[in-house]
Design an enzyme around this catalytic site. Structure first.
Site, PDB file in Angstrom:
ATOM      1  N   SER A  18       0.859  -1.188   0.000  1.00 26.75           N
ATOM      2  CA  SER A  18       0.000   0.000   0.000  1.00 26.75           C
ATOM      3  C   SER A  18       0.894   1.236   0.000  1.00 26.75           C
ATOM      4  O   SER A  18       2.077   1.149   0.362  1.00 26.75           O
ATOM      5  CB  SER A  18      -0.844   0.000   1.280  1.00 26.75           C
ATOM      6  OG  SER A  18      -1.490   1.250   1.455  1.00 26.75           O
ATOM      7  N   TYR A  31      -2.183  -1.148  10.422  1.00 28.04           N
ATOM      8  CA  TYR A  31      -2.109  -1.285   8.963  1.00 28.04           C
ATOM      9  C   TYR A  31      -0.766  -0.770   8.435  1.00 28.04           C
ATOM     10  O   TYR A  31      -0.117  -1.428   7.618  1.00 28.04           O
ATOM     11  CB  TYR A  31      -3.278  -0.511   8.343  1.00 28.04           C
ATOM     12  CG  TYR A  31      -3.470  -0.703   6.858  1.00 28.04           C
ATOM     13  CD1 TYR A  31      -4.199  -1.786   6.366  1.00 28.04           C
ATOM     14  CD2 TYR A  31      -2.946   0.204   5.940  1.00 28.04           C
ATOM     15  CE1 TYR A  31      -4.398  -1.951   5.008  1.00 28.04           C
ATOM     16  CE2 TYR A  31      -3.145   0.041   4.579  1.00 28.04           C
ATOM     17  CZ  TYR A  31      -3.874  -1.035   4.114  1.00 28.04           C
ATOM     18  OH  TYR A  31      -4.061  -1.195   2.760  1.00 28.04           O
TER      19      TYR A  31
HETATM   20  P1  NAD Z   1     -11.421  -6.180  -0.285  1.00 23.61           P
HETATM   21  O1  NAD Z   1     -12.004  -6.173   1.080  1.00 23.61           O
HETATM   22  O2  NAD Z   1     -12.297  -5.965  -1.462  1.00 23.61           O
HETATM   23  O3  NAD Z   1     -10.624  -7.520  -0.531  1.00 23.61           O
HETATM   24  C1  NAD Z   1      -9.902  -8.154   0.474  1.00 23.61           C
HETATM   25  C2  NAD Z   1      -9.897  -9.622   0.160  1.00 23.61           C
HETATM   26  O4  NAD Z   1      -9.252 -10.309   1.204  1.00 23.61           O
HETATM   27  C3  NAD Z   1     -11.310 -10.187   0.032  1.00 23.61           C
HETATM   28  O5  NAD Z   1     -11.336 -11.166  -0.974  1.00 23.61           O
HETATM   29  C4  NAD Z   1     -11.506 -10.807   1.402  1.00 23.61           C
HETATM   30  O6  NAD Z   1     -12.457 -11.851   1.367  1.00 23.61           O
HETATM   31  C5  NAD Z   1     -10.110 -11.317   1.674  1.00 23.61           C
HETATM   32  N1  NAD Z   1      -9.855 -11.602   3.071  1.00 23.61           N
HETATM   33  C6  NAD Z   1     -10.074 -10.834   4.161  1.00 23.61           C
HETATM   34  N2  NAD Z   1      -9.733 -11.493   5.275  1.00 23.61           N
HETATM   35  C7  NAD Z   1      -9.267 -12.709   4.889  1.00 23.61           C
HETATM   36  C8  NAD Z   1      -8.776 -13.847   5.570  1.00 23.61           C
HETATM   37  N3  NAD Z   1      -8.685 -13.877   6.891  1.00 23.61           N
HETATM   38  N4  NAD Z   1      -8.425 -14.928   4.836  1.00 23.61           N
HETATM   39  C9  NAD Z   1      -8.540 -14.919   3.493  1.00 23.61           C
HETATM   40  N5  NAD Z   1      -9.000 -13.873   2.790  1.00 23.61           N
HETATM   41  C10 NAD Z   1      -9.361 -12.782   3.487  1.00 23.61           C
HETATM   42  O7  NAD Z   1     -10.237  -5.114  -0.252  1.00 23.61           O
HETATM   43  P2  NAD Z   1      -9.252  -4.575  -1.385  1.00 23.61           P
HETATM   44  O8  NAD Z   1      -9.358  -3.116  -1.348  1.00 23.61           O
HETATM   45  O9  NAD Z   1      -9.407  -5.280  -2.667  1.00 23.61           O
HETATM   46  O10 NAD Z   1      -7.842  -4.945  -0.711  1.00 23.61           O
HETATM   47  C11 NAD Z   1      -6.940  -5.903  -1.216  1.00 23.61           C
HETATM   48  C12 NAD Z   1      -5.540  -5.558  -0.755  1.00 23.61           C
HETATM   49  O11 NAD Z   1      -5.160  -4.298  -1.283  1.00 23.61           O
HETATM   50  C13 NAD Z   1      -5.396  -5.460   0.769  1.00 23.61           C
HETATM   51  O12 NAD Z   1      -4.170  -6.030   1.157  1.00 23.61           O
HETATM   52  C14 NAD Z   1      -5.402  -3.951   0.994  1.00 23.61           C
HETATM   53  O13 NAD Z   1      -4.714  -3.607   2.159  1.00 23.61           O
HETATM   54  C15 NAD Z   1      -4.694  -3.479  -0.247  1.00 23.61           C
HETATM   55  N6  NAD Z   1      -4.935  -2.068  -0.579  1.00 23.61           N
HETATM   56  C16 NAD Z   1      -6.185  -1.620  -0.927  1.00 23.61           C
HETATM   57  C17 NAD Z   1      -6.367  -0.273  -1.250  1.00 23.61           C
HETATM   58  C18 NAD Z   1      -7.703   0.290  -1.673  1.00 23.61           C
HETATM   59  O14 NAD Z   1      -7.819   1.498  -1.857  1.00 23.61           O
HETATM   60  N7  NAD Z   1      -8.736  -0.510  -1.870  1.00 23.61           N
HETATM   61  C19 NAD Z   1      -5.276   0.594  -1.189  1.00 23.61           C
HETATM   62  C20 NAD Z   1      -4.020   0.102  -0.831  1.00 23.61           C
HETATM   63  C21 NAD Z   1      -3.865  -1.234  -0.528  1.00 23.61           C
END
Ligand code: NAD
Length: 256
Positions: A138, A151
Site C-alpha cells: 500500500s 495497517y
Molecule cells: P477487499 O475487502 O475488497 O478484498 C480483500 C480480500 O481479502 C477479500 O477477498 C476478502 O475476502 C479477503 N480476506 C479478508 N480477510 C481474509 C482472511 N482472513 N483470509 C482470506 N481472505 C481474506 O479489499 P481490497 O481493497 O481489494 O484490498 C486488497 C488488498 O489491497 C489489501 O491487502 C489492501 O490492504 C490493499 N490495498 C487496498 C487499497 C484500496 O484502496 N482498496 C489501497 C491500498 C492497498
C-alpha cells in the site's frame, strides 16, 4: 504469456485480488482463488473466469489469519509459480484505543500470512526453476496516516519482507516485489461514496476529489484492472531484473 503457470492469489473473491486474478488469467495463467468464505458464488467465480479466459481455475477456502491454513492453501494448489499476497483488512483507531484483537488480526492477515505463503511457495518455485512473488502492500507501506498504526506497521513490514526475500532469491530465476496502491476504486470504496456524500453534503465528484482523494494528486482512483496489469507486468519477462522493489500505483501520493 503465462500459459502453463499457476497463480495463487490470496483474498481474491473481490476487489483488487479479483482484478489481479482476472488479469493473470487474461495473460494465460491458471488460477487458485481464495478467501475465507465457502459459498457457491465463490466457486462460480472461478468457473466463470475459467470459461472466459480458457484457463484452469479453482477456488480454495483458507483463512489467512491462520498460519497453517496459509501453508495448506499453497500445498493444495499443487503448483505455485506465481504467488500474489493480496488478502488484507483495515481498522482505524487511535493507538491507545486500538482494539487488541484488531491489531492481532491485521498483523496476522496483512503481514504474517505473507511469511507463511512465501515459505510454502518458495520450494515449489525452486523445484520448477521459476517464480514470481508479488505482495500487495500500500502507499501505507511507504508513508503513514494517523489512526492506522496496525495497517501501516503491517504494510511497512510487507515492504521490508519483500526486500529480504528478493535478496534470498537474487541468484535464482525468482523475483519478489511489492505493489503499493493508493486509493483504488473497489466495490467496498464505491459503497462508501453515498454515505460520504451525505456526511459532507457534497456531490459525488466533490466527495471523490476533495475528501476521498485528498492525498492522491491525480484526483483519480486507481482501478483493479490497473493493479492487475501492474502485477501481470511484474510476472512478464520484461520484469526479470526487477526484484526487491516497490511499484507505486498511487496517482502521485508518495511523491508529495
Ligand atoms: P477487499 O475487502 O475488497 O478484498 C480483500 C480480500 O481479502 C477479500 O477477498 C476478502 O475476502 C479477503 N480476506 C479478508 N480477510 C481474509 C482472511 N482472513 N483470509 C482470506 N481472505 C481474506 O479489499 P481490497 O481493497 O481489494 O484490498 C486488497 C488488498 O489491497 C489489501 O491487502 C489492501 O490492504 C490493499 N490495498 C487496498 C487499497 C484500496 O484502496 N482498496 C489501497 C491500498 C492497498
Amino acid at each position: 504469456s503465462l500459459r502453463g503457470k499457476t497463480a495463487v492469489v490470496t483474498g481474491s473473491n473481490s476487489g483488487i485480488g479479483l482484478g489481479v486474478a482476472r488479469e493473470l488469467a487474461r495473460a494465460g495463467a491458471d488460477l487458485v482463488l481464495n478467501s475465507l468464505t465457502e459459498r457457491d458464488e465463490d466457486h462460480a467465480l472461478a468457473e466463470a473466469i475459467s470459461t472466459e479466459f480458457d484457463v484452469v481455475a479453482k477456488y480454495v477456502k483458507a483463512d489467512m489469519s491462520v498460519g497453517e491454513e496459509c501453508r495448506s492453501l499453497i500445498e493444495s494448489a499443487g503448483s505455485c509459480d506465481i504467488l500474489v499476497n493480496n488478502a488484507g483488512i483495515q481498522h482505524v483507531a487511535p493507538i491507545d484505543e486500538f482494539p487488541r484483537d484488531k491489531w492481532d488480526a491485521i498483523i496476522a492477515i496483512n503481514l504474517n500470512s505473507v511469511f507463511h505463503t512465501t515459505a510454502a511457495a518458495l520450494p515449489m518455485m525452486r523445484a520448477k526453476g521459476w517464480g514470481r512473488i508479488v505482495n500487495v502492500a500500500s502507499a501505507h507501506g511507504l508513508t503513514a496516516s494517523p489512526y492506522k498504526s496496525a495497517y501501516v506497521a503491517a504494510k511497512h513490514g510487507v515492504v521490508g519482507m519483500t526486500k529480504a526475500v528478493a535478496l534470498e532469491t537474487a541468484q535464482e530465476p525468482i523475483t519478489c516485489n511489492a505493489v503499493c496502491p493508493g486509493y483504488v476504486l473497489t466495490p467496498l470504496v464505491e459503497a462508501q461514496i453515498p454515505d460520504t456524500m451525505k456526511e459532507y453534503g457534497m456531490d459525488r465528484e466533490t466527495v471523490i476529489k476533495e475528501v476521498m482523494l485528498a492525498r492522491q494528486p491525480s484526483k483519480e482512483f486507481a482501478t483493479v484492472e490497473q493493479l492487475g496489469g501492474t502485477v501481470a507486468f511484474l510476472c512478464s519477462s520484461a520484469a526479470t531484473q526487477i526484484t526487491g522493489t516497490t511499484l507505486s500505483v498511487d496517482g502521485g501520493w508518495t511523491a508529495l
